[in-house]
Scaffold this motif. Sequence first.
Motif, mmCIF file in Angstrom:
data_model
loop_
_atom_site.group_PDB
_atom_site.id
_atom_site.type_symbol
_atom_site.label_atom_id
_atom_site.label_comp_id
_atom_site.label_asym_id
_atom_site.label_seq_id
_atom_site.Cartn_x
_atom_site.Cartn_y
_atom_site.Cartn_z
ATOM 1 N N LYS A 1 0.853 -1.186 0.000
ATOM 2 C CA LYS A 1 0.000 0.000 0.000
ATOM 3 C C LYS A 1 0.888 1.234 0.000
ATOM 4 N N THR A 2 0.550 2.214 -0.823
ATOM 5 C CA THR A 2 1.358 3.427 -0.948
ATOM 6 C C THR A 2 1.692 4.037 0.412
ATOM 7 N N ILE A 3 2.973 4.377 0.597
ATOM 8 C CA ILE A 3 3.441 5.030 1.817
ATOM 9 C C ILE A 3 3.347 6.534 1.627
ATOM 10 N N GLU A 4 2.587 7.210 2.480
ATOM 11 C CA GLU A 4 2.452 8.660 2.393
ATOM 12 C C GLU A 4 3.492 9.330 3.278
ATOM 13 N N VAL A 5 4.105 10.379 2.736
ATOM 14 C CA VAL A 5 5.196 11.056 3.427
ATOM 15 C C VAL A 5 4.872 12.534 3.587
ATOM 16 N N SER A 6 4.983 13.022 4.810
ATOM 17 C CA SER A 6 4.936 14.453 5.072
ATOM 18 C C SER A 6 6.171 14.782 5.904
ATOM 19 N N GLY A 7 6.661 15.998 5.812
ATOM 20 C CA GLY A 7 7.914 16.307 6.489
ATOM 21 C C GLY A 7 9.060 15.610 5.792
#
Length: 276
Positions: free
Chosen positions: A61-67
């Motif tokens: 499942k797509t890994i979401e990245v913030s920061g």
Amino acid sequence: MNTPANGRTRHRRTRTRRRALIGGVTALGLTGAALVTTSVMASAGAATAWPEAQGKQAVSKTIEVSGTRDGGLKRYYGSGDLGGDGQDEGQDPIFKLKDGATLKNVIIGSPAADGIHCQGSCTLENVWWEDVGEDAATFKGTSASSTYTVRGGGARKADDKVLQFNGAGKLTVTKFQVSDFGKLVRACGNCSKQYKRSVVIDDVDITAPGKSIVGINTNYGDTAELRNVRIYGDSNKKIKTCSRFTGNNTGDEPVETGHGPDGRYCKFTAADITYK
């Protein structure tokens, strides 16, 4: 060519996978550097040996990245719904970066799905694609002030595009290396929503075979600057440096109108390109 809802050109070319080669190399414990001619890489200005993965992680499942996310040079590869290895459009990415995010020290293995998506401004630092899937990275910000930076790292085995520029703003690629590829950077030629885009490619090592370094759409005011570009194994100069197209928003195949420096859209001179 037919175009999916996301507006990117659909490519029907069958992707030839080299899993046996990759598996053999992994079994022998060799790093990616073993797949590149040693003498070429040793003489390259920005190029370095490919890193050895520090562990691995399957991604279903797509890994979401913030920061900021530091992958520690772990190898991430698709599985389950992300386990496809074709060139079909509309695949999900391994990583999706929110506006302003940074992804660093990551190896994208195979299957690579649609690599990385940047939803807005982003930085990709020391990211390596061992076997590009649909695209290595896609930039999708909608603001003219969006900035995308690809610094360090490299990509190989891309049947078509490496960096797909669908959004607006400015993309800078520096200290990057690419080999066995179709196009290093392509401003979307037939997206349903089009923008003015600028590209800067600086201190980059390119190893043949390849088709073109950058493709832009002059009718939207795109520009491309090339500096300190080194090309290896292309003595006949078959790799196009900067291709100019007339883009559209209807999904039709864009028409190429020329290539090479022109001082207006493709901003560089012969001295900016070195053949080795």
